[in-house]
Design a protein around this motif. Structure first.
Motif, PDB file in Angstrom:
ATOM      1  N   LEU A 255     107.998   1.559  37.093  1.00  0.00           N
ATOM      2  CA  LEU A 255     107.401   0.221  37.145  1.00  0.00           C
ATOM      3  C   LEU A 255     105.878   0.294  37.245  1.00  0.00           C
ATOM      4  O   LEU A 255     105.164  -0.553  36.701  1.00  0.00           O
ATOM      5  CB  LEU A 255     107.978  -0.558  38.331  1.00  0.00           C
ATOM      6  N   TYR A 256     105.387   1.308  37.947  1.00  0.00           N
ATOM      7  CA  TYR A 256     103.935   1.518  38.028  1.00  0.00           C
ATOM      8  C   TYR A 256     103.364   1.762  36.632  1.00  0.00           C
ATOM      9  O   TYR A 256     102.321   1.199  36.257  1.00  0.00           O
ATOM     10  CB  TYR A 256     103.642   2.700  38.951  1.00  0.00           C
ATOM     11  N   LYS A 257     104.075   2.590  35.857  1.00  0.00           N
ATOM     12  CA  LYS A 257     103.619   2.858  34.485  1.00  0.00           C
ATOM     13  C   LYS A 257     103.696   1.605  33.623  1.00  0.00           C
ATOM     14  O   LYS A 257     102.938   1.458  32.665  1.00  0.00           O
ATOM     15  CB  LYS A 257     104.461   3.973  33.865  1.00  0.00           C
ATOM     16  N   ASN A 258     104.632   0.690  33.956  1.00  0.00           N
ATOM     17  CA  ASN A 258     104.757  -0.580  33.221  1.00  0.00           C
ATOM     18  C   ASN A 258     103.870  -1.676  33.809  1.00  0.00           C
ATOM     19  O   ASN A 258     104.020  -2.845  33.491  1.00  0.00           O
ATOM     20  CB  ASN A 258     106.211  -1.051  33.221  1.00  0.00           C
ATOM     21  N   ASN A 259     102.991  -1.284  34.751  1.00  0.00           N
ATOM     22  CA  ASN A 259     101.983  -2.192  35.328  1.00  0.00           C
ATOM     23  C   ASN A 259     102.556  -3.228  36.287  1.00  0.00           C
ATOM     24  O   ASN A 259     101.905  -4.238  36.580  1.00  0.00           O
ATOM     25  CB  ASN A 259     101.188  -2.902  34.213  1.00  0.00           C
ATOM     26  N   ASP A 260     103.774  -3.000  36.797  1.00  0.00           N
ATOM     27  CA  ASP A 260     104.331  -3.871  37.846  1.00  0.00           C
ATOM     28  C   ASP A 260     103.973  -3.230  39.200  1.00  0.00           C
ATOM     29  O   ASP A 260     104.821  -2.669  39.891  1.00  0.00           O
ATOM     30  CB  ASP A 260     105.851  -3.990  37.676  1.00  0.00           C
TER      31      ASP A 260
END
Length: 529
Positions: A255-260
């Motif tokens: 999710l961090y990589k998906n900007n969440d």
């Protein structure tokens, strides 16, 4: 389907993560039940069976407790026949050592060269533990030759697992799928998993299945389905009160990589909180690696939002400025009317006079209020210091009394005199007087403390004060000290002469009785006037 259910699953997972304490409470109750069964078991075989159940529950919940009961299992197994009891006990203990990062000790205890001597009852579990041991050694090794050796040994024991299970069983298909996954054979891994009917699985096996599905989609580069299955795995794991897991923290990184960032930070915070309570060393390293990166991004996002808020406030200020300028211009146009101007000036003078009076009254009120708050703060500070000092003196008097008694026992000639001194040191009466003085002084500062404190609690959980006027009981004294600023449980336990666990239990109990947010219960106590 995954892309449609993706956000719904994450919203559900947010709720589950925020309510995980409920599942831990249920887990503790179940563990207490199993421990009671162990204590009440009459024969050694029943005790061994009960210990197995306790160890299985602690495997993913608390490593220290698992090792403690694994040691008990080893001690008991030495008194049982046949030999598979001691073999199984050693496997349990070795599994715990592996989770603690003690690979060498785990391997020595297992004696992996002698697997043929194992009883058929324990051989499958032995293969599982050996496979896990070499797998984590492979993941943590930095030497290429050792990594290749550990990978080959891990594959060897994976093949051994396959040899003892039916080809259509859940374990067989999961292990073979994992072998394909580690060999980057994504289609073959997915084909094995698709042979499993998820509706027939237990919740624990559903979590394993979902995690393996996530690995397969990671292998094929499908991040949407990977997030979907990691979320499902977490939804199956957390209600089982599992604290040793990979799905949630891997989901957080994805999710961090998906900007969440916010959700990633929340999940990683949950994971690091759980792993700190379990003492699983391998998981601690994994979470500790990812958390600072996400934490930095989260702080950066919060800073960006704060900047946006400041910019918004400035824009509103500019708009207000132009509105004021426009109002001033309109007022100047109205000044052309002399009568209106005179009336306006009259009103303006009266308004200024009234405003000055209000300003003067407000300044006096503010000064008086500041003085009052300062006096209360000083009184609270001196009361706390006085009571803390008095408590220290009482401790010293107790120490002196004990030393006098010790000297009296070794000096018969002076025993009568020393015993007379000890009798004069009536600590119990002094302590009672000390707490009575504390109660009187505190209630003189906060006369409505008991009523306001009970207003924070559920009606049937409120504290009944002592029959004697101006006296507090133990829970009221604990929160009275918190109101005075003494929030450290260690200091409170020293002050009230109770054990640290007693103080902690009181604080947790009344926090759970709170009407409002339990996490901010003690903040509400601090606001009592």
């Amino acid at each position: 389907m995954a892309s449609q259910d993706y956000n719904v699953l994450l919203d559900t997972l947010d709720h589950v993560v925020n309510n995980k304490q409920t599942y831990f409470f249920q887990k503790d109750n179940h563990l207490n039940y199993l421990k009671a069964q162990y204590k009440s078991a009459r024969d050694k075989e029943s005790k061994f069976s009960a210990l197995q159940s306790i160890i299985e529950e602690y495997k993913t919940y608390n490593l220290d407790s698992m090792l403690t009961y694994a040691k008990k299992c080893k001690d008991l197994a030495e008194k049982l026949e046949p030999d598979w009891h001691i073999q199984l006990a050693n496997i349990y203990y070795a599994e715990g050592l592996c989770s603690a990062g003690m690979f060498k000790e785990s391997a020595e205890l297992l004696g992996y060269a002698s697997s043929t001597k194992l009883d058929s009852i324990v051989r499958p579990q032995y293969y599982h533990v050996m496979h896990t041991l070499f797998d984590v050694m492979y993941n943590n090794s930095i030497d290429k030759d050792y990594k290749n050796y550990y990978r080959s040994m891990s594959r060897r024991y994976a093949d051994s697992i396959l040899s003892v299970y039916d080809t259509l069983s859940f374990v067989y298909l999961i292990v073979r799928s994992d072998i394909h996954y580690k060999s980057n054979k994504c289609n073959e891994a997915l084909a094995d998993l698709q042979k499993i009917d998820i509706n027939t699985l237990s919740q624990h096996n559903k979590a394993i299945y979902s995690y393996c599905m996530a690995n397969v989609y990671r292998c094929s580069g499908d991040s949407i389905n990977e997030i979907y299955w990691l979320a499902k795995a977490s939804l199956y794991e957390i209600p089982l009160a599992v604290r040793e897991y990979s799905a949630l923290q891997e989901l957080a990184v994805l999710l961090y990589k998906n900007n969440d960032i916010e959700r990633s930070y929340m999940y990683l915070s949950c994971a690091i909180d759980d792993v700190n309570k379990t003492h699983f060393r391998m998981r601690e390293r994994e979470v500790a690696y990812a958390f600072p990166i996400v934490q930095k991004a989260y702080a950066k996002q919060m800073h960006k939002r704060n900047v946006q808020l400041i910019v918004t406030i400035l824009m509103i200020g500019i708009i207000l400025f132009f509105m004021i300028v426009l109002i001033i211009q309109l007022w100047q146009q109205l000044k052309s009317n002399k009568e209106l101007k005179a009336q306006t000036e009259k009103y303006a003078q009266e308004l200024i006079k009234t405003n000055n009076n209000l300003k003067e009254i407000n300044e006096r009120y503010t000064l008086l209020n500041n003085e009052l708050e300062f006096n209360v703060m000083v009184k609270m500070k001196y009361l706390t210091q006085y009571m803390s000092l008095s408590s220290t003196y009482l401790e010293q008097i107790c120490t002196i009394k004990n030393k006098i008694q010790s000297v009296a026992r070794t000096n018969p000639e002076q025993k009568a005199i020393l015993n007379k001194l000890v009798e004069d040191l009536n600590i119990e009466n002094v302590t009672d007087d000390f707490y009575e003085n504390f109660d009187n002084i505190f209630l003189s500062l906060f006369p409505n403390f008991i009523t306001q404190f009970n207003d924070l609690l559920e009606e049937d959980k409120r504290v009944v004060p002592p029959d004697e006027p101006n006296r507090l009981n133990t829970p009221l004294r604990i929160f009275a000290l918190i109101r005075l600023g003494m929030t450290d449980s260690v200091q409170i336990s020293i002050f009230l002469k109770y054990s640290l666990s007693t103080i902690y239990n009181y604080r947790v109990r009344y926090r759970n009785y709170a009407i409002k947010d339990r996490e901010h219960f003690e903040d509400e106590v601090m606001k009592i006037k």
